[in-house]
Design a protein around this motif. Sequence first.
Motif, PDB file in Angstrom:
ATOM      1  N   ASP A  42       0.825  -1.213   0.000  1.00 22.35           N
ATOM      2  CA  ASP A  42       0.000   0.000   0.000  1.00 22.35           C
ATOM      3  C   ASP A  42       0.857   1.259   0.000  1.00 22.35           C
ATOM      4  O   ASP A  42       0.553   2.223  -0.711  1.00 22.35           O
ATOM      5  N   ASP A  43       1.947   1.261   0.790  1.00 25.01           N
ATOM      6  CA  ASP A  43       2.830   2.433   0.818  1.00 25.01           C
ATOM      7  C   ASP A  43       3.484   2.659  -0.543  1.00 25.01           C
ATOM      8  O   ASP A  43       3.603   3.796  -1.001  1.00 25.01           O
ATOM      9  N   GLU A  45       2.323   1.664  -3.526  1.00 22.55           N
ATOM     10  CA  GLU A  45       1.274   2.099  -4.456  1.00 22.55           C
ATOM     11  C   GLU A  45       0.915   3.574  -4.221  1.00 22.55           C
ATOM     12  O   GLU A  45       0.715   4.326  -5.169  1.00 22.55           O
ATOM     13  N   GLU A  46       0.840   3.960  -2.959  1.00 20.57           N
ATOM     14  CA  GLU A  46       0.545   5.351  -2.621  1.00 20.57           C
ATOM     15  C   GLU A  46       1.628   6.278  -3.171  1.00 20.57           C
ATOM     16  O   GLU A  46       1.328   7.346  -3.706  1.00 20.57           O
ATOM     17  N   SER A  47       2.881   5.874  -3.069  1.00 14.03           N
ATOM     18  CA  SER A  47       3.980   6.686  -3.603  1.00 14.03           C
ATOM     19  C   SER A  47       3.883   6.804  -5.120  1.00 14.03           C
ATOM     20  O   SER A  47       4.106   7.882  -5.678  1.00 14.03           O
ATOM     21  N   SER A  49       1.286   6.808  -6.969  1.00 12.88           N
ATOM     22  CA  SER A  49       0.140   7.597  -7.419  1.00 12.88           C
ATOM     23  C   SER A  49       0.009   8.954  -6.729  1.00 12.88           C
ATOM     24  O   SER A  49      -0.969   9.657  -6.963  1.00 12.88           O
ATOM     25  N   ALA A  50       0.970   9.333  -5.920  1.00  8.01           N
ATOM     26  CA  ALA A  50       0.900  10.622  -5.216  1.00  8.01           C
ATOM     27  C   ALA A  50       0.980  11.780  -6.214  1.00  8.01           C
ATOM     28  O   ALA A  50       1.603  11.658  -7.272  1.00  8.01           O
TER      29      ALA A  50
END
Length: 172
Positions: A42-43, A45-47, A49-50
């Motif tokens: 999750d971390d 993926e979050e990076s 798409s930030a």
Amino acid sequence: MTLQVADKRDLPGFKRELQEAFSAAVIDAVGSVPDQSIPSGDDVEESFSAPGAATYHVLLDGIRVGGAVLTIDPVSHRNSLDLFYISIRQHGRGVGQRAWQAIEARYPETKVWQTFTPYFEKRNIHFYVNKCGFKIVEYYNAHNPLPHRPAPEGMPDDGDFFRFEKIMRDER
């Protein structure tokens, strides 16, 4: 040393290679890896798409040897190195330093670079401070927690982190 923009189709492999490199550092520090991936899926993926995210493969003679996820702010020029890895087979050969120089060259308008690394990661601390010219500017721990999220579980030293900055040019 070159940087190649990562295509969305490359991201699963990029994430796997990144997690392998990060896991090797944890194994070096404590002898085993926690049950979850480091960093978590999750971390990562979050990076990816930030807002302002730029994801690159690091290429040495045209072969992928690492990667970086950056957050680029075209207004303030205060940019962030969010995730950075070099294949463990390339460690100790100057590849990381040359990759960092390629990142700096790609963003010459940067005023300040920021990055974070776990307290236990002595190789990273040496790399950022002694090889790349960053300064430690903040220490996150139980009394000064990470501002945007809790420290990952299962990390050595209770998940303590350092924040580094490298001033590229005066912000005045």
